[in-house]
Scaffold this motif. Sequence first.
Motif, PDB file in Angstrom:
ATOM      1  N   PRO A  78      -2.264  -7.263   8.461  1.00  0.00           N
ATOM      2  CA  PRO A  78      -2.167  -6.732   9.831  1.00  0.00           C
ATOM      3  C   PRO A  78      -0.744  -6.692  10.367  1.00  0.00           C
ATOM      4  N   SER A  79       0.087  -7.646   9.982  1.00  0.00           N
ATOM      5  CA  SER A  79       1.460  -7.696  10.488  1.00  0.00           C
ATOM      6  C   SER A  79       2.354  -8.301   9.403  1.00  0.00           C
ATOM      7  N   MET A  80       3.254  -7.493   8.879  1.00  0.00           N
ATOM      8  CA  MET A  80       4.055  -7.914   7.734  1.00  0.00           C
ATOM      9  C   MET A  80       5.118  -8.936   8.146  1.00  0.00           C
ATOM     10  N   THR A  81       5.189 -10.027   7.402  1.00  0.00           N
ATOM     11  CA  THR A  81       6.228 -11.050   7.582  1.00  0.00           C
ATOM     12  C   THR A  81       6.686 -11.508   6.199  1.00  0.00           C
ATOM     13  N   GLU A  82       7.629 -12.460   6.185  1.00  0.00           N
ATOM     14  CA  GLU A  82       8.102 -12.976   4.894  1.00  0.00           C
ATOM     15  C   GLU A  82       7.004 -13.727   4.150  1.00  0.00           C
ATOM     16  N   HIS A  83       5.948 -14.150   4.869  1.00  0.00           N
ATOM     17  CA  HIS A  83       4.835 -14.859   4.227  1.00  0.00           C
ATOM     18  C   HIS A  83       4.132 -13.976   3.192  1.00  0.00           C
ATOM     19  N   TYR A  84       4.065 -12.678   3.458  1.00  0.00           N
ATOM     20  CA  TYR A  84       3.378 -11.751   2.553  1.00  0.00           C
ATOM     21  C   TYR A  84       4.315 -11.154   1.511  1.00  0.00           C
ATOM     22  N   ALA A  85       5.603 -11.316   1.662  1.00  0.00           N
ATOM     23  CA  ALA A  85       6.550 -10.739   0.708  1.00  0.00           C
ATOM     24  C   ALA A  85       6.486 -11.504  -0.606  1.00  0.00           C
ATOM     25  N   GLY A  86       6.636 -10.785  -1.723  1.00  0.00           N
ATOM     26  CA  GLY A  86       6.616 -11.428  -3.027  1.00  0.00           C
ATOM     27  C   GLY A  86       6.114 -10.488  -4.113  1.00  0.00           C
ATOM     28  N   ARG A  87       5.827 -11.054  -5.283  1.00  0.00           N
ATOM     29  CA  ARG A  87       5.363 -10.294  -6.442  1.00  0.00           C
ATOM     30  C   ARG A  87       3.845 -10.472  -6.607  1.00  0.00           C
ATOM     31  N   TYR A  88       3.136  -9.367  -6.665  1.00  0.00           N
ATOM     32  CA  TYR A  88       1.681  -9.379  -6.760  1.00  0.00           C
ATOM     33  C   TYR A  88       1.234  -8.739  -8.086  1.00  0.00           C
ATOM     34  N   TYR A  89       0.043  -9.171  -8.543  1.00  0.00           N
ATOM     35  CA  TYR A  89      -0.672  -8.447  -9.581  1.00  0.00           C
ATOM     36  C   TYR A  89      -2.167  -8.670  -9.365  1.00  0.00           C
ATOM     37  N   CYS A  90      -2.986  -7.826  -9.956  1.00  0.00           N
ATOM     38  CA  CYS A  90      -4.433  -7.928  -9.765  1.00  0.00           C
ATOM     39  C   CYS A  90      -5.154  -7.657 -11.084  1.00  0.00           C
ATOM     40  N   TYR A  91      -6.409  -8.031 -11.142  1.00  0.00           N
ATOM     41  CA  TYR A  91      -7.273  -7.710 -12.266  1.00  0.00           C
ATOM     42  C   TYR A  91      -8.709  -7.660 -11.757  1.00  0.00           C
ATOM     43  N   VAL A 108       8.184  -5.997  -0.331  1.00  0.00           N
ATOM     44  CA  VAL A 108       9.402  -6.414   0.360  1.00  0.00           C
ATOM     45  C   VAL A 108       9.240  -6.160   1.852  1.00  0.00           C
ATOM     46  N   VAL A 109       9.682  -7.105   2.670  1.00  0.00           N
ATOM     47  CA  VAL A 109       9.699  -6.927   4.114  1.00  0.00           C
ATOM     48  C   VAL A 109      11.139  -6.679   4.549  1.00  0.00           C
ATOM     49  N   THR A 110      11.324  -5.734   5.467  1.00  0.00           N
ATOM     50  CA  THR A 110      12.666  -5.413   5.955  1.00  0.00           C
ATOM     51  C   THR A 110      12.816  -5.912   7.381  1.00  0.00           C
ATOM     52  N   ALA A 111      13.945  -6.566   7.627  1.00  0.00           N
ATOM     53  CA  ALA A 111      14.250  -7.101   8.956  1.00  0.00           C
ATOM     54  C   ALA A 111      15.403  -6.293   9.551  1.00  0.00           C
ATOM     55  N   PRO A 112      15.242  -5.740  10.746  1.00  0.00           N
ATOM     56  CA  PRO A 112      16.261  -4.834  11.293  1.00  0.00           C
ATOM     57  C   PRO A 112      17.487  -5.529  11.877  1.00  0.00           C
ATOM     58  N   TYR A 113      17.456  -6.839  12.066  1.00  0.00           N
ATOM     59  CA  TYR A 113      18.590  -7.507  12.709  1.00  0.00           C
ATOM     60  C   TYR A 113      19.768  -7.602  11.735  1.00  0.00           C
ATOM     61  N   GLY A 114      20.994  -7.442  12.267  1.00  0.00           N
ATOM     62  CA  GLY A 114      22.195  -7.589  11.444  1.00  0.00           C
ATOM     63  C   GLY A 114      22.288  -6.595  10.312  1.00  0.00           C
ATOM     64  N   LYS A 115      21.813  -5.354  10.550  1.00  0.00           N
ATOM     65  CA  LYS A 115      21.777  -4.365   9.465  1.00  0.00           C
ATOM     66  C   LYS A 115      23.180  -4.036   8.973  1.00  0.00           C
ATOM     67  N   ASN A 194      18.379 -16.570  -1.855  1.00  0.00           N
ATOM     68  CA  ASN A 194      17.191 -17.433  -1.826  1.00  0.00           C
ATOM     69  C   ASN A 194      15.963 -16.734  -1.245  1.00  0.00           C
ATOM     70  N   THR A 195      16.128 -15.503  -0.719  1.00  0.00           N
ATOM     71  CA  THR A 195      14.984 -14.733  -0.204  1.00  0.00           C
ATOM     72  C   THR A 195      15.089 -13.282  -0.696  1.00  0.00           C
ATOM     73  N   PRO A 196      14.901 -13.050  -1.979  1.00  0.00           N
ATOM     74  CA  PRO A 196      15.121 -11.702  -2.534  1.00  0.00           C
ATOM     75  C   PRO A 196      14.118 -10.657  -2.067  1.00  0.00           C
ATOM     76  N   GLN A 197      12.976 -11.078  -1.479  1.00  0.00           N
ATOM     77  CA  GLN A 197      12.004 -10.095  -0.982  1.00  0.00           C
ATOM     78  C   GLN A 197      12.104  -9.874   0.528  1.00  0.00           C
ATOM     79  N   VAL A 198      13.142 -10.419   1.161  1.00  0.00           N
ATOM     80  CA  VAL A 198      13.394 -10.167   2.585  1.00  0.00           C
ATOM     81  C   VAL A 198      14.712  -9.417   2.680  1.00  0.00           C
ATOM     82  N   TRP A 199      14.634  -8.093   2.902  1.00  0.00           N
ATOM     83  CA  TRP A 199      15.818  -7.241   2.958  1.00  0.00           C
ATOM     84  C   TRP A 199      16.197  -7.008   4.419  1.00  0.00           C
ATOM     85  N   VAL A 200      17.483  -7.109   4.704  1.00  0.00           N
ATOM     86  CA  VAL A 200      17.987  -6.856   6.048  1.00  0.00           C
ATOM     87  C   VAL A 200      18.459  -5.401   6.100  1.00  0.00           C
ATOM     88  N   GLY A 201      17.921  -4.653   7.048  1.00  0.00           N
ATOM     89  CA  GLY A 201      18.275  -3.242   7.167  1.00  0.00           C
ATOM     90  C   GLY A 201      17.061  -2.429   7.597  1.00  0.00           C
TER      91      GLY A 201
END
Length: 469
Positions: A78-91, A108-115, A194-201
């Motif tokens: 419902p609302s994307m945050t760093e909690h959901y960012a990461g590597r997924y797979y399914c079966y 990946v989640v993108t954060a607009p601050y400090g772009k 240390n947070t490769p799935q949280v991109w600033v921009g």
Amino acid sequence: MTPTLMALLLLVSDFLPGTLPKPALWAEPDSLITWGSPATIWCQGTLDAQEYHLQKEGRSVERLTPLKPGNKAKFYIPSMTEHYAGRYYCYYHSLAGWSEPSDTLELVVTAPYGKPTLSGLPSPVVMSGGNVTLQCGAETKFGKFILTQEGKQKLYWMEDSHQNSYGESQALFPVGPVTPSRRWMFRCYGYYRNTPQVWVGPSDPLELLIQGVSRKPSLLTLQGPVLAPGQTLTLQCRSDVGYDRFALSQEGGHFLPQRPGRQPQAGLSQAKFPLGPVSSSHGGRYRCYGGRKLSSLWSAPSDPLDILITGQLPHRPSLLVQPGPTVASGQDVMLLCQLQSPMDTFLLTKEGAANSPLRLRSKSRAGQFQAEFSISPVTSAHGGTYRCYGSLSTSPYLLSLPSDPLELVVSAPPLLPMGPPVGAAPHPQDYTVENLVRMGMAGLILVALGILLFQDWHSQRRHQEAARR
């Protein structure tokens, strides 16, 4: 083997990935999700799939029930945050057993601050077939930068961050050869190690313009080239070629959004670029380009226009004039701009003038840094209010405080004397040898002129008498 152990092994085997075809895994609207936005992860297997399992980096996230017709399941965020960012797979699991795991999906989640900022070096305007370097930079010390190119299939490049001489982090991305066959639109992001799935921009978009050879437009400012912080600045790009659109660039690789061309009169097209209240970042050298909607090529660049911002150095020079603020037309005038603090260049402006300020290199004399602006000879057009400024070579578009205004008044030249008034008694100085010689020469000239006139008259008279006979 005991019956209990056998049952446990059978139970574990039911949850181990097997040999059935692996499912497809993707995210909507994209795998790059803006902070706070909703997203959906889809896992699609076969029609006989009875259940799906979604895992994130080795940990089970959720057991998913297939949707009708049964070949896929979804996981809603419902609302994307760093909690959901990461590597997924399914079966998935069916009566035939378990499937192989899907390919990994990196969310990946993108954060607009400090772009970060994105610029083209040496310029985002490239000749067809040429190369350019894109620079992504930020004051924040990111570990890596990512460059993305817009298109049917989004492309990504990743580079390690490097620190420049100002302590800012940046990365360089070589791009090319650039051709008109596609659109070259880019953005960039940065992230901490240390947070490769949280991109600033992302950064503001940067589109590379492919330069053609059509006639260059002209670029002018409606407020003059020298502005104080807070003043409104509007640049106008115009041409008689009839371009449909215009683009404005600032030296250093920065582009402003394109503007559609308007036709205020037949044969003339133009676009205005309002830059709002100016600050130090607006100081620089600008050029503009014209283009047509059905072509990816742009015109040759306009002549450069320098925009200078005052009050960026905490010094105020003094402005002096020699021989004085009121001079006669035809005299030589020198305006002296000086300051005790070191300056590399001095600039002289005239109030109301549309042309660029005069620039002179600073010279050090008797503990003063100064420049001499000569006007020789002065005319009535030079009259007006002048100010001068100082600047440093490290930031040539950022000026000091202005000097106090200096009003230069240019008067008409004095009339030359035409001789003594009629009826006035001769002055003894009139009888000098030099004046007597001059008067004698004048008398001889008058006598000779009289003789020539008499001879001409006498000749005409003889011809008339001969004609009567």
